[in-house]
Design a protein around this motif. Structure first.
Motif, PDB file in Angstrom:
ATOM      1  N   ALA A 156      33.019  38.302  31.931  1.00  0.00           N
ATOM      2  CA  ALA A 156      33.790  37.414  31.058  1.00  0.00           C
ATOM      3  C   ALA A 156      33.397  37.611  29.592  1.00  0.00           C
ATOM      4  CB  ALA A 156      33.563  35.963  31.470  1.00  0.00           C
ATOM      5  N   TRP A 157      32.157  37.983  29.360  1.00  0.00           N
ATOM      6  CA  TRP A 157      31.654  38.088  27.990  1.00  0.00           C
ATOM      7  C   TRP A 157      31.694  39.517  27.451  1.00  0.00           C
ATOM      8  CZ3 TRP A 157      26.563  34.837  28.979  1.00  0.00           C
ATOM      9  CH2 TRP A 157      26.935  33.506  29.226  1.00  0.00           C
ATOM     10  N   GLY A 158      32.116  40.469  28.265  1.00  0.00           N
ATOM     11  CA  GLY A 158      32.181  41.855  27.803  1.00  0.00           C
ATOM     12  C   GLY A 158      30.819  42.501  27.623  1.00  0.00           C
ATOM     13  N   VAL A 159      29.862  42.107  28.447  1.00  0.00           N
ATOM     14  CA  VAL A 159      28.524  42.714  28.368  1.00  0.00           C
ATOM     15  C   VAL A 159      28.523  44.012  29.184  1.00  0.00           C
ATOM     16  CG1 VAL A 159      26.063  42.397  28.856  1.00  0.00           C
ATOM     17  CG2 VAL A 159      27.444  40.448  28.102  1.00  0.00           C
ATOM     18  N   ASP A 160      28.045  45.098  28.586  1.00  0.00           N
ATOM     19  CA  ASP A 160      28.039  46.396  29.267  1.00  0.00           C
ATOM     20  C   ASP A 160      26.762  46.640  30.046  1.00  0.00           C
ATOM     21  OD1 ASP A 160      30.553  47.844  28.275  1.00  0.00           O
ATOM     22  OD2 ASP A 160      29.690  47.062  26.424  1.00  0.00           O
ATOM     23  N   LEU A 161      25.675  46.062  29.568  1.00  0.00           N
ATOM     24  CA  LEU A 161      24.378  46.221  30.226  1.00  0.00           C
ATOM     25  C   LEU A 161      23.719  44.848  30.214  1.00  0.00           C
ATOM     26  CD1 LEU A 161      23.598  49.435  28.245  1.00  0.00           C
ATOM     27  CD2 LEU A 161      23.575  49.405  30.752  1.00  0.00           C
ATOM     28  N   CYS A 162      23.666  44.228  31.373  1.00  0.00           N
ATOM     29  CA  CYS A 162      23.101  42.869  31.442  1.00  0.00           C
ATOM     30  C   CYS A 162      21.868  42.906  32.330  1.00  0.00           C
ATOM     31  CB  CYS A 162      24.146  41.901  32.005  1.00  0.00           C
ATOM     32  SG  CYS A 162      23.580  40.203  32.056  1.00  0.00           S
ATOM     33  N   VAL A 163      20.718  42.683  31.721  1.00  0.00           N
ATOM     34  CA  VAL A 163      19.445  42.786  32.454  1.00  0.00           C
ATOM     35  C   VAL A 163      18.956  41.395  32.852  1.00  0.00           C
ATOM     36  CG1 VAL A 163      17.022  43.493  32.297  1.00  0.00           C
ATOM     37  CG2 VAL A 163      18.807  44.908  31.252  1.00  0.00           C
ATOM     38  N   ILE A 164      18.575  41.268  34.116  1.00  0.00           N
ATOM     39  CA  ILE A 164      17.996  39.998  34.565  1.00  0.00           C
ATOM     40  C   ILE A 164      16.674  40.245  35.295  1.00  0.00           C
ATOM     41  CG2 ILE A 164      20.253  38.876  34.784  1.00  0.00           C
ATOM     42  CD1 ILE A 164      19.668  39.040  37.922  1.00  0.00           C
ATOM     43  N   GLY A 165      15.878  39.202  35.359  1.00  0.00           N
ATOM     44  CA  GLY A 165      14.653  39.206  36.155  1.00  0.00           C
ATOM     45  C   GLY A 165      14.649  37.902  36.938  1.00  0.00           C
ATOM     46  N   ALA A 166      13.889  37.855  38.002  1.00  0.00           N
ATOM     47  CA  ALA A 166      13.928  36.673  38.866  1.00  0.00           C
ATOM     48  C   ALA A 166      12.802  35.692  38.579  1.00  0.00           C
ATOM     49  CB  ALA A 166      13.877  37.109  40.333  1.00  0.00           C
ATOM     50  N   GLN A 167      11.863  36.081  37.709  1.00  0.00           N
ATOM     51  CA  GLN A 167      10.605  35.316  37.621  1.00  0.00           C
ATOM     52  C   GLN A 167      10.671  34.064  36.769  1.00  0.00           C
ATOM     53  OE1 GLN A 167      11.195  38.237  36.044  1.00  0.00           O
ATOM     54  NE2 GLN A 167       9.771  38.663  34.398  1.00  0.00           N
ATOM     55  N   LYS A 168      11.783  33.814  36.105  1.00  0.00           N
ATOM     56  CA  LYS A 168      11.851  32.614  35.272  1.00  0.00           C
ATOM     57  C   LYS A 168      12.660  31.541  36.007  1.00  0.00           C
ATOM     58  CE  LYS A 168       9.927  34.401  31.297  1.00  0.00           C
ATOM     59  NZ  LYS A 168      10.511  35.528  30.553  1.00  0.00           N
ATOM     60  N   MET A 227      11.504  42.954  47.191  1.00  0.00           N
ATOM     61  CA  MET A 227      12.919  42.897  47.580  1.00  0.00           C
ATOM     62  C   MET A 227      13.166  41.719  48.528  1.00  0.00           C
ATOM     63  SD  MET A 227      14.664  45.125  45.944  1.00  0.00           S
ATOM     64  CE  MET A 227      16.213  45.035  46.844  1.00  0.00           C
ATOM     65  N   LEU A 228      12.243  41.515  49.451  1.00  0.00           N
ATOM     66  CA  LEU A 228      12.389  40.376  50.367  1.00  0.00           C
ATOM     67  C   LEU A 228      12.272  39.064  49.600  1.00  0.00           C
ATOM     68  CD1 LEU A 228      10.289  41.643  53.431  1.00  0.00           C
ATOM     69  CD2 LEU A 228      12.785  41.565  53.209  1.00  0.00           C
ATOM     70  N   ALA A 229      11.381  39.022  48.636  1.00  0.00           N
ATOM     71  CA  ALA A 229      11.221  37.802  47.832  1.00  0.00           C
ATOM     72  C   ALA A 229      12.471  37.556  46.991  1.00  0.00           C
ATOM     73  CB  ALA A 229       9.988  37.932  46.936  1.00  0.00           C
ATOM     74  N   LEU A 230      13.060  38.630  46.465  1.00  0.00           N
ATOM     75  CA  LEU A 230      14.281  38.472  45.672  1.00  0.00           C
ATOM     76  C   LEU A 230      15.421  37.967  46.556  1.00  0.00           C
ATOM     77  CD1 LEU A 230      15.892  38.826  43.051  1.00  0.00           C
ATOM     78  CD2 LEU A 230      16.254  41.227  43.659  1.00  0.00           C
ATOM     79  N   GLU A 231      15.504  38.518  47.753  1.00  0.00           N
ATOM     80  CA  GLU A 231      16.542  38.069  48.685  1.00  0.00           C
ATOM     81  C   GLU A 231      16.364  36.577  49.000  1.00  0.00           C
ATOM     82  OE1 GLU A 231      16.293  39.383  52.860  1.00  0.00           O
ATOM     83  OE2 GLU A 231      18.369  40.066  52.617  1.00  0.00           O
ATOM     84  N   ALA A 232      15.113  36.179  49.263  1.00  0.00           N
ATOM     85  CA  ALA A 232      14.843  34.773  49.581  1.00  0.00           C
ATOM     86  C   ALA A 232      15.168  33.878  48.385  1.00  0.00           C
ATOM     87  CB  ALA A 232      13.375  34.608  49.986  1.00  0.00           C
ATOM     88  N   CYS A 233      14.875  34.356  47.210  1.00  0.00           N
ATOM     89  CA  CYS A 233      15.104  33.561  45.997  1.00  0.00           C
ATOM     90  C   CYS A 233      16.611  33.382  45.744  1.00  0.00           C
ATOM     91  CB  CYS A 233      14.349  34.228  44.858  1.00  0.00           C
ATOM     92  SG  CYS A 233      15.140  34.259  43.282  1.00  0.00           S
ATOM     93  N   VAL A 234      17.384  34.446  45.943  1.00  0.00           N
ATOM     94  CA  VAL A 234      18.833  34.317  45.771  1.00  0.00           C
ATOM     95  C   VAL A 234      19.425  33.413  46.859  1.00  0.00           C
ATOM     96  CG1 VAL A 234      21.024  35.569  45.702  1.00  0.00           C
ATOM     97  CG2 VAL A 234      19.024  36.542  44.607  1.00  0.00           C
ATOM     98  N   GLU A 235      18.884  33.550  48.069  1.00  0.00           N
ATOM     99  CA  GLU A 235      19.325  32.692  49.168  1.00  0.00           C
ATOM    100  C   GLU A 235      19.100  31.215  48.840  1.00  0.00           C
ATOM    101  OE1 GLU A 235      18.865  35.096  53.253  1.00  0.00           O
ATOM    102  OE2 GLU A 235      17.202  33.748  52.782  1.00  0.00           O
ATOM    103  N   ARG A 236      17.954  30.937  48.263  1.00  0.00           N
ATOM    104  CA  ARG A 236      17.625  29.549  47.918  1.00  0.00           C
ATOM    105  C   ARG A 236      18.561  29.032  46.818  1.00  0.00           C
ATOM    106  NH1 ARG A 236      11.469  28.126  46.570  1.00  0.00           N
ATOM    107  NH2 ARG A 236      11.921  29.296  44.683  1.00  0.00           N
ATOM    108  N   ILE A 237      18.867  29.885  45.851  1.00  0.00           N
ATOM    109  CA  ILE A 237      19.790  29.463  44.790  1.00  0.00           C
ATOM    110  C   ILE A 237      21.182  29.206  45.376  1.00  0.00           C
ATOM    111  CG2 ILE A 237      20.981  30.214  42.679  1.00  0.00           C
ATOM    112  CD1 ILE A 237      18.389  31.717  41.938  1.00  0.00           C
ATOM    113  N   GLU A 238      21.597  30.085  46.282  1.00  0.00           N
ATOM    114  CA  GLU A 238      22.911  29.890  46.925  1.00  0.00           C
ATOM    115  C   GLU A 238      22.930  28.579  47.716  1.00  0.00           C
ATOM    116  OE1 GLU A 238      23.943  34.653  47.604  1.00  0.00           O
ATOM    117  OE2 GLU A 238      23.315  33.413  49.291  1.00  0.00           O
ATOM    118  N   ALA A 239      21.821  28.287  48.399  1.00  0.00           N
ATOM    119  CA  ALA A 239      21.759  27.069  49.216  1.00  0.00           C
ATOM    120  C   ALA A 239      21.787  25.821  48.329  1.00  0.00           C
ATOM    121  CB  ALA A 239      20.508  27.085  50.089  1.00  0.00           C
TER     122      ALA A 239
END
Ligand SMILES: *Cc1c(COP(=O)(O)O)cnc(C)c1O
Length: 366
Positions: A156-168, A227-239
């Motif tokens: 939506a914002w026209g970002v070409d390279l959007c970097v994220i991290g899970a630790q915050k 990778m497993l921790a990232l999966e669990a973290c996204v799962e928790r956000i989805e829940a």
């Protein structure tokens, strides 16, 4: 006996790809999302080295320490860099970006940090994206400190390279990160003779050996635990619901700000305008004559686990950071932080209204 961390089945390519897809959904993007096997500095550096070169004129927006680092990488790539630095107590405006383009129409690359956990400000990326789009520049965004705390919408914002991290604000692991890459950005990298290739920094390697092959075979052994921790973290956000997680961070920021103002004793929000203050973390200016790092050290003596820190480098004298993100985006963490700061101020002989601060924080929590 099998060990829970050590005796794991191999992480399949399909599982790896499914984590990428979930991250893409979190960002509401149709761009390729590449999960990088390292802390967010890996895709942050890889994306700049992949797209910038001697023929690049880059507008580098500095609203905190990361912007400085990006400028150094861009220069190292041979790019001509126009630094746009704004005071850390504020955000950059779309008008300032527009003025920079007017003065330097040759700008072809814009680097921006969305929210700065280190300085506590957040920038209006949607409005800035409009300006960048008008001029056709490549748009690079560090959304490490914003994702999970406020909307991050690369398409939506026209970002070409959007970097994220899970630790915050995502409350996840620090050892893996992700970047969404637009078609334009891939094309720029492919055309860049200096883009890293056969390198840990290379995004092109991931495109050629992973994305273009239909993501069926991993190029090397993945960082399985992360990778497993990232999966669990996204799962928790989805829940919980992404909206709910973001609302928790917005409330924590509003409550901390209101509480600090009510505490008095000369403590002030570091970022002047509340709308420019990042939901991920609240920065405060120490009262005159009080060294922020000393006040924080005192505040932490009772409970070293509180999410309090002094600013980095030269900011250690004047800036207090309340890192109310992830598991600390709670009324309890805000209350405990205000209580500890109030006690430390009182020890210094300053009059702090703790009951008033806690009331203000409670009513500001939305
Ligand atoms: C936290 C953060 C990063 C990642 O850096 P770490 O210090 O390794 O966590 C990158 N960019 C921004 C804006 C951040 O706030």
């Amino acid at each position: 006996m099998t060990h829970p961390f050590l005796d794991l089945a191999p992480l399949s390519a399909a599982r790896f790809a499914s984590v990428e897809d979930r991250v893409a959904r979190l960002l509401d993007t149709r761009q390729d999302v590449v999960i990088m096997q390292g802390e967010a500095l890996l895709p942050l550096e890889g994306a700049i080295r992949g797209t910038a070169g001697p023929d690049t004129t880059a507008l580098n927006v500095i609203t905190g320490p990361y912007g400085r680092t990006f400028g150094d990488w861009l220069r190292d790539c041979g790019a001509t860099v126009i630094d746009l630095a704004v005071p850390f107590h504020t955000a950059v405006t779309a008008e300032q970006i527009r003025a920079a383009f007017a003065e330097h129409p040759e700008i072809g690359f814009v680097s921006l940090v969305h929210a700065e956990a280190a300085t506590g400000n957040t920038n209006p990326v949607a409005e800035i994206g409009e300006v960048v789009k008008e001029h056709g520049a490549l748009f690079y965004l560090d959304a490490v400190a914003s994702v999970g705390a406020e909307p991050v919408l690369p398409d939506a914002w026209g970002v070409d390279l959007c970097v994220i991290g899970a630790q915050k604000a995502m409350g996840g692991p620090a050892g893996v990160s992700a970047v969404s890459v637009s078609e334009r950005a891939w094309a720029r990298m492919a055309a860049n003779p200096k883009a890293p290739r056969r390198s840990y920094l290379s995004l092109l390697d991931w495109k050629e050996r992973w994305v273009d092959g239909g993501r069926t075979a991993l190029p090397h052994a993945p960082a399985q635990l992360e990778m497993l921790a990232l999966e669990a973290c996204v799962e928790r956000i989805e829940a919980d619901g992404l909206e709910t997680v973001m609302a928790r961070h917005a409330s924590a920021a509003a409550a901390t700000r209101a509480g600090a103002v009510a505490l008095g004793a000369g403590l002030e929000p570091y970022v002047h305008e509340a709308r420019e203050a990042a939901p991920v973390a609240t920065t405060l200016r120490a009262p005159a004559g009080v060294v922020a790092s000393e006040l924080v050290a005192r505040a932490l003596t009772g409970d070293p686990a509180l999410p309090l820190a002094a600013g980095g480098g030269a900011l250690a004298k004047e800036m207090i950071r309340v890192n109310h993100y992830g598991a600390d985006a709670t009324p309890g963490a805000v209350r405990s932080s205000l209580t500890a700061l109030g006690a430390a101020l009182a020890e210094r002989g300053l009059t702090a209204d703790l009951p008033g601060a806690l009331r203000a924080a409670e009513s500001a929590w939305r």
